[in-house]
Design an enzyme around this catalytic site. Sequence first.
Site, short mmCIF file in Angstrom:
data_model
loop_
_atom_site.label_atom_id
_atom_site.label_comp_id
_atom_site.label_asym_id
_atom_site.label_seq_id
_atom_site.Cartn_x
_atom_site.Cartn_y
_atom_site.Cartn_z
N ASP A 48 43.86 42.37 39.37
CA ASP A 48 42.99 41.32 38.85
C ASP A 48 43.79 40.01 38.83
O ASP A 48 45.01 39.98 39.02
CB ASP A 48 42.42 41.68 37.46
CG ASP A 48 41.13 40.90 37.18
OD1 ASP A 48 40.84 39.93 37.91
OD2 ASP A 48 40.41 41.24 36.23
C1 BGC Z 1 38.10 38.81 36.38
C2 BGC Z 1 37.63 39.61 37.57
C3 BGC Z 1 37.22 38.68 38.68
C4 BGC Z 1 38.35 37.73 39.01
C5 BGC Z 1 38.04 36.76 40.12
C6 BGC Z 1 39.12 37.75 36.77
O1 BGC Z 1 39.45 36.93 35.71
O2 BGC Z 1 38.63 39.68 35.42
O3 BGC Z 1 36.59 40.44 37.19
O4 BGC Z 1 36.85 39.40 39.80
O5 BGC Z 1 38.67 36.98 37.85
O6 BGC Z 1 37.05 35.89 39.78
#
Ligand code: BGC
Length: 742
Positions: free
Chosen positions: A290
């Site tokens: 993530d």
């Molecule tokens: C979130 C993810 C997301 C990513 C990209 C992160 O902060 O936890 O779910 O896919 O950002 O936007």
Amino acid sequence: MIKHLWFIGFVVFFLSRCSQPTEDGTSQGGVVAKADSLLALMTLEEKIGQMYQCLGRGHARVGDGEKARDLIELVKAGGVGSILVPGDVHDVEEMQRFAVEESRLGIPLFFNYDVIHGFKTIFPMPLAMSCSWDTALVKRAHRIAAIEASAAGISYNHGPMADVSRDPRWGRVMEGNGEDPFLSSLFTEASVDGFQGDGISHANTIMACVKHFIGYGAVEGGRDYNTVDIGEETLRNIHLPPFQHAIKAGVSSVMTSFNVVGSVPTVAHAPLLRDVLRSELGFEGIVISDFGSVGELIKHGYARDAAQATSQALDGTVDIEMQSRNYHENIKRLVEDGLLDESVIDEAVRRIVIKKYELGLFANPYRFATEKYIDSITLSVPHREIAKETAMKSMVLLKNDGVLPISSKVKRIAILGPFSNSQDILGRWSAKGDTSEAITLLAGMKKQFPEAEINWLNVGDFWENSPLPERKIKDLTRDADLILLAMGEPKEMSAEAASRATLGIPGNQQRIAELALESGNPTVLVLFNGRPLTIPWYQENMNAILEVWFPGTEGGNAIAEVLAGHYNPSGKLTMTFPRDVGQVPLYYNHYSTGRPAASSQYSSKYIDIPNGPLYPFGFGLSYSGFEFSDLIISRDSMKLNEQMEVSVRVTNIGEVFGEEVVQLYLRDYVGEVVRPVKELKGFRKIGLEAGASEKVTFSVTPDMLKYWSPVSRDYIVEPGQFAVMIGANSAEYLEKDFELTN
Ligand code: BGC
């Protein structure tokens, strides 16, 4: 040198032209061979590039100007493998051209985005859609999202979110499918099917990435990114099933989560990633971290420095690092110093490149950027129609004393509250959704009730208990035949980094309701929100409550049609609504305890409020009424190799056609570890004309009684006594016992 370049050019051309990916029937083995041939040509730097996902050049964190130029140079140098949140289709096309035409090996880029509930046409938020208990509908919604997103250049989605959560304080419950592992598994599978269609090599599909592996929904206190401390039985029986289903459905990618499990951050959790995800579940696709979470290993106190964080994530088989540059800055040195075997990098890059072949990107790097179609397909009339249908089917009627549907006698309607005429009803994670395209409640009501006099007032403050224009509210409500209170939470109060410690309708909104009630006229709460809220006061004082969540682009039309009775509400809650935040976590499939409530003074209870929820899991009313009778089981006892039939009669005792979700729960009375008081194991959504009745039959198989036991350290089915329950929700059902024997 020139000869050498010519040779590389030839090989790449040969690879891309002569040996197409699965799109034209190449076997998986063929794709692997192509990936290996490409890998053999790549420098270590180019391999590392494939493992780096950076933000698009228009993104604030990268910025324009210098940094945008840096990004282009990086792409040309083969230093980037995927771009998160790209700009419009021109941006995608241009960046792809830099990658394909100006980098040494011409490896195409992935373009990633969070397509969570629509791309341009926005559907209700996922938790809302799950309340439809209609997996085909959800699949269709995500199919449309994929059609719109792929036309705009997106090839790799960061969704669906499969985190099961029992805690409405956690803002991200809006992105998931609620508290039940069985239901969440079905919706996760349907979502993957919707995004990936008949396979990612087909037109109009995008790669799905199931997230967040794992346990993220169990953050302590419901506070985002917080510690997760759950046993392996909870992890496997509650949190793992949706991921298993996503893998079964062929999901292309898995994203790790931000939390720890068993004191180890999941992005570096080799036992969970290597042993469970890769070996046990057989996941062969891309694992992506993530946003920034590899670097966060240092803040967690798990890695000393970026080099160690890099090694730890790689040990967990994390192939792509999202946004942060630890891989970029450390892998080369680790390999050169002999601390990391290059074969680890090869494995990761092979997995990445295989997906690029499977997507058909080598055959046509621009297949996703189809500008000429964008206008004709995005926000098209059929897409909007399905968005409206999905919204209507996601709404849950929580209370109704008969005031709904709105009768033809109603001539004057007053609409009050911050959502009266608000277009900000898409909810968070609404991709490229444009609020200016959203239909407000007021617009929907005017269209639906052209003869009525509709007055409205945009009052209410979400954040402060500020003074209200009380006289205006009284004037507006005094002579109304019906008052609609369009209230709830603003979108900023749910989704990522939006945990709440209180769960009431915030700000000064209750005062609006109190003033409206002073008129003595029928009052309906139309509730916009991203999570279960604690609304006992409204349950007591409103004539009706319609839960509409964040309903998406067609929200106002959908609400008005439901209020008018053109669609009879059929949604059922997939998360329990507590009475008070002090009860949280509150969920239907809990254990019994040794001292169940009310068994004695010293029982497991609160002294100030009842234990039970305000609205239980599976609850939702209709303008019809349904009666359950004649629960019949085909046998009292079955063997491990047998199955039985359970049936119930459902009768529509109302006056209009309606749909009911018939729910099947099972209970294992005694196990080698304690088992939940009930678990959802099946459901059927049926439609019945007024007065009609139908016998609904389920098969119960021993497989449905299986669970993971920490004693056996395996999935087991134990002979013994069980209960089968069938009803309209998790608190109202008919029940019979049966036995399972060897
Ligand atoms: C979130 C993810 C997301 C990513 C990209 C992160 O902060 O936890 O779910 O896919 O950002 O936007």
